[in-house]
Design a protein around this motif. Structure first.
Motif, short mmCIF file in Angstrom:
data_model
loop_
_atom_site.label_atom_id
_atom_site.label_comp_id
_atom_site.label_asym_id
_atom_site.label_seq_id
_atom_site.Cartn_x
_atom_site.Cartn_y
_atom_site.Cartn_z
N GLU A 82 0.27 7.62 -38.56
CA GLU A 82 1.29 7.54 -37.52
C GLU A 82 2.28 6.42 -37.81
O GLU A 82 3.41 6.44 -37.32
CB GLU A 82 0.65 7.27 -36.16
CG GLU A 82 -0.15 8.43 -35.59
CD GLU A 82 -0.86 8.04 -34.30
OE1 GLU A 82 -0.61 6.92 -33.80
OE2 GLU A 82 -1.66 8.84 -33.80
N CYS A 83 1.86 5.44 -38.57
CA CYS A 83 2.64 4.20 -38.70
C CYS A 83 3.56 4.12 -39.90
O CYS A 83 4.47 3.30 -39.91
CB CYS A 83 1.68 3.00 -38.76
SG CYS A 83 0.70 2.77 -37.26
N TRP A 84 3.34 4.96 -40.92
CA TRP A 84 4.13 4.78 -42.14
C TRP A 84 4.07 6.02 -43.00
O TRP A 84 3.19 6.87 -42.85
CB TRP A 84 3.58 3.57 -42.92
CG TRP A 84 4.48 3.10 -44.02
CD1 TRP A 84 4.22 3.14 -45.37
CD2 TRP A 84 5.77 2.51 -43.89
NE1 TRP A 84 5.27 2.62 -46.06
CE2 TRP A 84 6.25 2.23 -45.19
CE3 TRP A 84 6.59 2.21 -42.79
CZ2 TRP A 84 7.49 1.65 -45.42
CZ3 TRP A 84 7.83 1.64 -43.02
CH2 TRP A 84 8.27 1.35 -44.31
N GLU A 85 5.03 6.16 -43.93
CA GLU A 85 5.01 7.21 -44.94
C GLU A 85 4.54 6.55 -46.24
O GLU A 85 5.21 5.67 -46.76
CB GLU A 85 6.42 7.79 -45.12
CG GLU A 85 6.96 8.50 -43.89
CD GLU A 85 6.27 9.83 -43.67
OE1 GLU A 85 5.75 10.40 -44.66
OE2 GLU A 85 6.26 10.31 -42.53
N HIS A 111 9.74 -1.22 -45.42
CA HIS A 111 8.69 -1.46 -44.42
C HIS A 111 8.96 -2.69 -43.57
O HIS A 111 8.57 -2.76 -42.41
CB HIS A 111 7.30 -1.47 -45.06
CG HIS A 111 6.87 -2.72 -45.76
ND1 HIS A 111 6.71 -3.92 -45.14
CD2 HIS A 111 6.52 -2.92 -47.05
CE1 HIS A 111 6.29 -4.82 -46.00
NE2 HIS A 111 6.18 -4.24 -47.17
N TYR A 163 11.23 -1.33 -40.89
CA TYR A 163 10.48 -0.53 -39.91
C TYR A 163 9.84 -1.44 -38.87
O TYR A 163 9.92 -1.18 -37.67
CB TYR A 163 9.40 0.29 -40.62
CG TYR A 163 8.54 1.07 -39.66
CD1 TYR A 163 9.00 2.26 -39.08
CD2 TYR A 163 7.28 0.61 -39.31
CE1 TYR A 163 8.21 2.97 -38.19
CE2 TYR A 163 6.48 1.32 -38.41
CZ TYR A 163 6.95 2.49 -37.86
OH TYR A 163 6.17 3.18 -36.97
N LYS A 208 11.02 -1.02 -35.02
CA LYS A 208 10.16 0.02 -34.45
C LYS A 208 10.05 -0.05 -32.92
O LYS A 208 9.62 0.92 -32.30
CB LYS A 208 8.76 -0.05 -35.06
CG LYS A 208 7.97 -1.30 -34.71
CD LYS A 208 6.59 -1.24 -35.36
CE LYS A 208 5.74 -2.45 -35.01
NZ LYS A 208 4.40 -2.37 -35.60
N ASN A 232 11.73 5.23 -33.24
CA ASN A 232 10.44 5.79 -33.63
C ASN A 232 10.44 6.18 -35.11
O ASN A 232 11.48 6.19 -35.77
CB ASN A 232 10.06 6.99 -32.75
CG ASN A 232 11.05 8.15 -32.87
OD1 ASN A 232 11.56 8.46 -33.94
ND2 ASN A 232 11.33 8.80 -31.75
N LYS A 233 9.25 6.51 -35.62
CA LYS A 233 9.10 6.77 -37.05
C LYS A 233 9.94 7.95 -37.52
O LYS A 233 10.57 7.89 -38.59
CB LYS A 233 7.63 7.04 -37.38
CG LYS A 233 7.36 7.11 -38.88
CD LYS A 233 5.89 7.34 -39.17
CE LYS A 233 5.48 8.77 -38.91
NZ LYS A 233 4.14 9.09 -39.44
N THR A 234 10.00 9.03 -36.74
CA THR A 234 10.76 10.21 -37.15
C THR A 234 12.24 9.89 -37.32
O THR A 234 12.86 10.23 -38.33
CB THR A 234 10.60 11.33 -36.10
OG1 THR A 234 9.22 11.68 -36.00
CG2 THR A 234 11.41 12.56 -36.51
#
Length: 232
Positions: free
Chosen positions: A29-32, A162, A165, A169, A173-175
Motif C-alpha cells: 500500500e505504501c510504495w511501488e 521516495h 512521497y 503523502k 495519495n499513492k495513486t
C-alpha cells in the motif's frame, strides 16, 4: 539499545500480533517497489515470523540469504537502501543491539505496521511460505517484472522519489502521486528532476487544499496540466 538473543526472546519487543500476509499487504500500500525490493519484502516477512514481528540480521547475512533464496545478486548498498526505505515509510524500526556478552551485534528490526485486512486480489500473498521463491512471479529461474513502473530508475532518482512521497503523502495519495510521477517522467527537457517533480507535487497539493477550503489556490501556466491530473 536492545539485547540481541534468539527469535523467541526477541519476540518480547514485538508491537503487534504479527501476520506475514497482512505485513506484505501493508507494504504494498505504501510504495511501488523494484523487483529486488519486493523480494526483500518477502524475505523480511519470513524472518519476522519466529519473533512475532521482530528479527535481527546483519546486512551481509541478509545479502547471502537473499542470493541463496532467489538466485539473484544484490549489493550491500542495495540492502542498506532497502532497510532505509522501510524505516522512512514507517513499516519497521531499526534498533542497535548487543549480544549478551555486551559485544556489538546486528541491528534488531521491529515491524511497526501491517494491514487490518488482507487484500484478496493478490493470491501470491496467500501462498504458504510465499512458495519459497515467489513462484508466480519467477518462473524457471527467470526474473519477471513485479512492479509496473520505475524499475529502471537510477538510485539517485529513487531516493528523490521516495523522499518526495514521504513529504507529500499527507495530501496526495499513492495513486495520484504515481500519476504525477508518470507525467513528469514523460516530460521532455527537464534539467532538475527534483525541483520540477516537487514543484508539480506542490501545485497539486495546493489544488487539493484549495478544494478542501484550507488554502487559496495559486494559478500559473501549468494549471491546465494539474487540472487534467485532478480529473477536471
Amino acid at each position: 539499545m536492545l539485547l540481541n538473543a534468539k527469535a523467541e526472546e526477541l519476540s518480547k519487543y514485538s508491537k503487534l500480533k504479527y501476520n506475514a500476509d497482512k505485513f506484505i499487504s501493508k507494504v504494498k500500500e505504501c510504495w511501488e517497489y523494484t523487483d529486488k525490493q519486493i523480494r526483500c519484502v518477502y524475505l523480511i516477512s519470513d524472518l519476522s515470523k519466529r519473533g512475532n514481528g521482530v528479527f535481527s540480521v546483519a546486512y551481509s547475512t541478509f545479502q547471502t540469504m537473499f542470493e541463496q533464496r532467489f538466485k539473484m545478486k544484490i549489493s550491500l548498498s542495495s540492502v542498506r537502501r532497502f532497510f532505509t526505505l522501510m524505516s522512512k515509510l514507517g513499516l519497521l524500526s531499526v534498533h542497535k543491539a548487543k549480544r549478551k556478552n555486551e559485544q556489538q551485534s546486528a541491528n534488531i528490526y521491529i515491524i511497526e505496521q501491517q494491514s487490518e485486512t488482507i487484500k484478496k486480489e493478490h493470491p501470491i500473498e496467500q501462498a504458504p511460505e510465499h512458495q519459497n521463491s515467489i513462484s508466480k512471479e519467477i518462473q524457471d529461474g527467470e526474473q519477471k517484472t513485479l512492479s509496473k513502473e520505475y524499475v529502471n530508475s537510477d538510485n539517485v532518482q529513487q531516493e528523490i522519489i521516495h523522499n518526495a512521497y514521504i513529504k507529500f503523502k499527507k495530501h496526495i495519495n499513492k495513486t495520484l502521486f504515481f500519476k504525477i510521477l508518470t507525467e513528469v517522467k514523460n516530460k521532455q527537457g527537464i534539467r532538475n528532476f527534483k525541483s520540477y517533480f516537487e514543484g508539480a507535487l506542490s501545485k497539486v497539493e495546493n489544488h487539493i487544499m484549495c478544494n478542501n477550503g484550507t488554502k487559496v489556490i495559486e494559478h500559473n501556466g501549468l494549471s491546465d496540466f494539474y487540472g487534467i491530473l485532478m480529473g477536471e
